[in-house]
Design an enzyme around this catalytic site. Structure first.
Site, short mmCIF file in Angstrom:
data_model
loop_
_atom_site.label_atom_id
_atom_site.label_comp_id
_atom_site.label_asym_id
_atom_site.label_seq_id
_atom_site.Cartn_x
_atom_site.Cartn_y
_atom_site.Cartn_z
N ASN A 32 0.84 -1.22 0.00
CA ASN A 32 0.00 0.00 0.00
C ASN A 32 0.87 1.26 0.00
OD1 ASN A 32 1.02 0.03 2.56
ND2 ASN A 32 -0.92 0.44 3.59
N ARG A 35 5.37 2.77 3.45
CA ARG A 35 6.74 3.19 3.75
C ARG A 35 7.17 4.37 2.88
NH1 ARG A 35 11.21 -0.01 5.63
NH2 ARG A 35 13.09 0.79 4.73
N ASP A 74 -4.37 -2.23 0.66
CA ASP A 74 -4.04 -2.27 2.09
C ASP A 74 -4.49 -3.60 2.70
OD1 ASP A 74 -3.82 -1.83 4.82
OD2 ASP A 74 -4.43 0.28 4.65
N ASN A 118 -2.26 -1.25 12.31
CA ASN A 118 -1.73 -1.84 11.07
C ASN A 118 -1.19 -3.25 11.31
OD1 ASN A 118 -0.75 -1.33 8.14
ND2 ASN A 118 0.99 -2.22 9.22
N THR A 144 10.49 -10.69 15.19
CA THR A 144 11.74 -10.00 15.47
C THR A 144 12.39 -10.57 16.73
OG1 THR A 144 12.70 -7.90 16.19
CG2 THR A 144 10.37 -8.14 16.54
N SER A 179 10.18 -1.49 22.63
CA SER A 179 9.50 -0.39 21.94
C SER A 179 8.07 -0.84 21.69
CB SER A 179 10.17 -0.06 20.60
OG SER A 179 9.79 -1.00 19.60
N TYR A 181 6.63 -0.79 18.80
CA TYR A 181 6.70 -1.63 17.59
C TYR A 181 6.99 -3.08 17.96
CZ TYR A 181 9.46 -4.30 14.33
OH TYR A 181 9.98 -5.35 13.62
N HIS A 182 8.04 -3.30 18.77
CA HIS A 182 8.40 -4.67 19.14
C HIS A 182 7.25 -5.35 19.91
CE1 HIS A 182 12.60 -3.16 18.40
NE2 HIS A 182 12.74 -4.36 17.91
N LYS A 185 4.83 -6.95 17.68
CA LYS A 185 5.32 -8.22 17.12
C LYS A 185 5.04 -9.37 18.10
CE LYS A 185 7.37 -7.07 13.19
NZ LYS A 185 7.38 -7.77 11.92
N GLN A 208 13.67 -12.26 13.44
CA GLN A 208 14.83 -11.74 12.73
C GLN A 208 15.50 -10.61 13.50
OE1 GLN A 208 15.49 -11.23 8.12
NE2 GLN A 208 14.30 -9.53 8.87
N ARG A 241 23.37 2.46 8.50
CA ARG A 241 23.56 3.87 8.87
C ARG A 241 25.04 4.19 9.07
NH1 ARG A 241 20.38 7.06 11.28
NH2 ARG A 241 21.08 7.18 13.44
N VAL A 254 26.89 5.99 17.92
CA VAL A 254 26.68 4.90 18.88
C VAL A 254 25.80 5.43 20.01
CG1 VAL A 254 27.82 3.39 20.55
CG2 VAL A 254 28.89 3.82 18.32
N ARG A 326 16.98 5.86 23.37
CA ARG A 326 16.07 4.73 23.65
C ARG A 326 16.21 4.25 25.09
NH1 ARG A 326 16.61 0.91 18.28
NH2 ARG A 326 16.63 2.61 16.77
N1 USQ Z 1 21.75 1.97 17.46
C1 USQ Z 1 22.81 2.82 17.71
N2 USQ Z 1 23.00 3.85 16.85
C2 USQ Z 1 22.20 4.08 15.77
C3 USQ Z 1 21.12 3.21 15.53
C4 USQ Z 1 20.92 2.17 16.40
O1 USQ Z 1 23.57 2.63 18.66
O2 USQ Z 1 22.45 5.05 15.04
C5 USQ Z 1 21.52 0.82 18.35
C6 USQ Z 1 20.12 0.75 18.93
O3 USQ Z 1 20.02 1.51 20.10
C7 USQ Z 1 19.95 -0.76 19.13
C8 USQ Z 1 20.76 -1.38 18.01
O4 USQ Z 1 21.65 -0.37 17.56
O5 USQ Z 1 20.49 -1.14 20.35
C9 USQ Z 1 19.93 -1.85 16.82
O6 USQ Z 1 19.16 -0.77 16.37
P1 USQ Z 1 18.47 -0.72 14.92
O7 USQ Z 1 17.91 0.65 14.74
O8 USQ Z 1 19.41 -1.24 13.89
O9 USQ Z 1 17.34 -1.84 15.06
P2 USQ Z 1 15.95 -1.86 15.81
O10 USQ Z 1 15.42 -0.52 16.16
O11 USQ Z 1 16.08 -2.84 16.94
O12 USQ Z 1 15.00 -2.44 14.69
C10 USQ Z 1 15.48 -3.14 13.54
C11 USQ Z 1 14.39 -3.15 12.49
C12 USQ Z 1 13.18 -3.89 13.02
C13 USQ Z 1 13.59 -5.27 13.49
C14 USQ Z 1 14.72 -5.20 14.50
C15 USQ Z 1 15.29 -6.53 14.89
O13 USQ Z 1 14.05 -1.81 12.14
O14 USQ Z 1 12.18 -3.97 12.00
O15 USQ Z 1 12.50 -5.93 14.06
O16 USQ Z 1 15.82 -4.46 13.90
S1 USQ Z 1 15.79 -6.58 16.58
O17 USQ Z 1 16.68 -5.46 16.85
O18 USQ Z 1 16.46 -7.84 16.82
O19 USQ Z 1 14.59 -6.45 17.39
#
Ligand code: USQ
Length: 381
Positions: A32, A35, A74, A118, A144, A179, A181-182, A185, A208, A241, A254, A326
């Site tokens: 839809n 994003r 959608d 959603n 996730t 979060s 979002y999580h 899930k 994942q 990033r 970081v 966060r």
């Molecule tokens: N982080 C940093 N600096 C940044 C971005 C992130 O230190 O610039 C840290 C975050 O605080 C976190 C880790 O890196 O501890 C991962 O962050 P992320 O933004 O890469 O991932 P996250 O927000 O957890 O979400 C992403 C996807 C989401 C998926 C998830 C898997 O966007 O869809 O479900 O990864 S997991 O992290 O295993 O829950």
């Protein structure tokens, strides 16, 4: 197989469409454009402009003579989803049609409400469409690793056996999201678990970790087939990033102490995992859970790797510790199990210097598209 992919225009969705199509399966892609619209609304468009889904499918067909059927609509609209199910009667449905960003879900009450509506409604609708149209259809749902959080004990693949007062039973592993979002899930998994027990549908829930990568064998065929590569704080994942930041000379962001450990996976391996799950379905009445990661790193380790490879390529890379926007543990135990997909035949692409160099080389080509103001805005929770 006839494969219905929901969220077909996304970072994972589009590469998944091509992966199955290349392997001679009939692919139907639904999206839809949530994003795309959200990226325009929030000023965070991806690095490389992507043709829309209809155009992408046309380009794919011109190059490969393989057709991907596209429907724009959608998944939370049940009449629309049921129509697609009745039209194609898929053997497998891959459900990526969710709001995927933790920061997005924490921006405001409205964005939180959208994420809940959603994500839960789309999952409910998929369950109903399967039950009413094609009960043997295998649901592959993207979950996730964040559902488990960072517990102080080992993390199994979905299930845990507990002995209490001399009796034993098997349960979903306790979940603790960091979060909204999580949290949705987790609720998706609960919904699926309930309907598996009640209606005997079959489901694979893939837990994942954060995905990185910008290319797959299929995206390499033409620049216009590239995935949406976000490098902003909302939709970009951490390693993607960091590479962009290193290239434009932005200090690597970081968050906090950087001891946050997660399980990571290359985009190419996401495709392999989903494919292996589809080719090896669970039996009716089973909720099968895999942890979809190939190795674990702290944020500090990722930053160090990017710095090392970046400097080898001639970039001056600085690492910066920002106050963490966060609420998450910055130093913790983390020991997840992830053998299920390996047992099905996954051949991992690990995060080597060569893989990082290749990512640098691709991102470098689009350096002029990078807008540094999109990198960090500080969405807090
Ligand atoms: N982080 C940093 N600096 C940044 C971005 C992130 O230190 O610039 C840290 C975050 O605080 C976190 C880790 O890196 O501890 C991962 O962050 P992320 O933004 O890469 O991932 P996250 O927000 O957890 O979400 C992403 C996807 C989401 C998926 C998830 C898997 O966007 O869809 O479900 O990864 S997991 O992290 O295993 O829950």
């Amino acid at each position: 197989m006839r494969v219905l992919i929901l969220g077909a225009d996304g970072y994972l969705g589009w590469p998944t469409c091509m992966y199955f199509s290349k392997r001679e399966h009939e692919v139907i892609g639904v999206d839809n454009y949530f994003r795309r619209m959200a990226c325009i609304e929030l000023d965070c468009e991806p690095l490389i402009p992507n043709p829309n889904l209809v155009e992408r499918a046309k380009i794919w067909e011109e190059i490969t003579s393989k057709k991907i059927y596209v429907h724009i609509g959608d998944v939370t609209n049940y009449q629309f989803l049921k129509f697609v199910f009745e039209e194609y009667k898929p053997d497998v449905v891959i459900h990526y049609a969710e709001q995927p960003s933790a920061p997005y879900s924490m921006i405001s009450r409205d964005k939180a409400a959208f994420t809940i509506t959603n994500n839960l409604l789309s999952t409910l609708n998929v369950v109903y469409a399967v039950k009413e149209v094609n009960p043997s259809c295998h649901i592959i749902k993207l979950g996730t690793m964040g559902e488990y959080g960072t517990p102080n004990i080992d993390i199994p693949e979905g299930w845990i056996e507990i002995e209490y007062n001399g009796r034993k039973d098997k349960f979903l592993f306790p979940r603790q999201a960091s979060s909204l979002y999580h949290t949705t899930k987790i609720q998706d998994t609960d919904l699926l678990c309930f309907y598996v027990r009640t209606w005997g549908i079959r489901v694979t829930d893939l837990m994942q970790g954060p995905v990185y990568g910008i290319s797959t064998d299929e995206t390499d065929l033409d620049e216009k087939l590239m995935p949406n590569f976000n490098y902003d704080e909302i939709f970009g994942t951490v390693l993607n990033r960091f590479i962009v930041q290193a290239i434009v000379g932005h200090p690597l962001t970081v968050y906090g102490k950087g001891g946050q450990t997660r399980g990571y996976i290359n985009l190419k391996d996401t495709l392999q995992c989903v494919y292996l799950a589809a080719m090896n379905p669970p039996k009716q009445g089973e909720l099968r859970i895999f942890n979809q990661i190939t190795e674990t790193f702290t944020v500090n380790q990722l930053a160090e790797k990017v710095k090392q490879v970046g400097e080898k390529l001639g970039y001056k890379v600085e690492i910066q510790h920002l106050p963490n926007p966060r609420k998450e543990a910055e130093e913790h135990y983390y020991n997840p199990k992830y053998t299920g997909l390996l047992e099905l035949g996954l051949k991992p692409h690990y995060l080597t210097d060569e893989v990082l160099e290749e990512m640098f080389k691709i991102v470098e080509k689009y350096k002029d598209n990078i807008k540094t103001h999109k990198i960090f805005r500080g969405i807090k929770w």
